[in-house]
Design a protein around this motif. Sequence first.
Motif, short mmCIF file in Angstrom:
data_model
loop_
_atom_site.label_atom_id
_atom_site.label_comp_id
_atom_site.label_asym_id
_atom_site.label_seq_id
_atom_site.Cartn_x
_atom_site.Cartn_y
_atom_site.Cartn_z
N GLU A 1 9.90 -49.33 -28.25
CA GLU A 1 10.45 -50.37 -27.78
C GLU A 1 11.96 -50.49 -27.86
OE1 GLU A 1 8.76 -53.70 -29.28
OE2 GLU A 1 9.35 -53.47 -31.39
N ARG B 1 8.77 -52.10 -23.59
CA ARG B 1 7.88 -51.20 -24.39
C ARG B 1 7.23 -50.32 -23.74
NH1 ARG B 1 2.70 -52.29 -25.76
NH2 ARG B 1 2.79 -54.63 -25.28
N ASN C 1 12.71 -57.40 -23.86
CA ASN C 1 12.18 -56.22 -24.57
C ASN C 1 11.50 -55.47 -23.64
OD1 ASN C 1 9.38 -55.30 -25.71
ND2 ASN C 1 10.81 -55.33 -27.60
N TRP D 1 15.12 -53.46 -27.14
CA TRP D 1 15.60 -54.62 -27.08
C TRP D 1 16.91 -55.15 -26.43
CZ3 TRP D 1 12.66 -58.70 -28.45
CH2 TRP D 1 11.50 -58.61 -29.21
#
Length: 120
Positions: A108, A103, A101, A110
């Motif tokens: 964010e 951010r 992940n 993935w």
Amino acid sequence: QVRLVQSRGGLVQPGGSLRLGCAASGDISSLFVVGWYRQGPGSQRDLVASIVIRDTADYDRTTYADFVKGRFTISRDNAKNTVYLQMNSLRPEDTAVYYCNLRQGSTEYWGLGTQVTVSS
């Protein structure tokens, strides 16, 4: 947009080691956080480790979940824009899908996840 490409996981015997990689590309800011999460069967997705990265300075701040402290290490390779999760002394309970992940600010991203299975 940011793209995260994860390396493959695999099958490892208890006590073994495995390194996961997360390569980032795209519109990455100068300050961001990369985290590794995992989700076992029937379980929620838990944070395993994270690293705060500011530019390319030696600023990295790392955090670890209690269940991996002393066994896992998160690190980065600036030249490859890659964050690694080195996993040692693996246990059957570490079996899960591992997700990367990233951010930055309120956004964010993935990775697609990779399966890690610890079994004899």
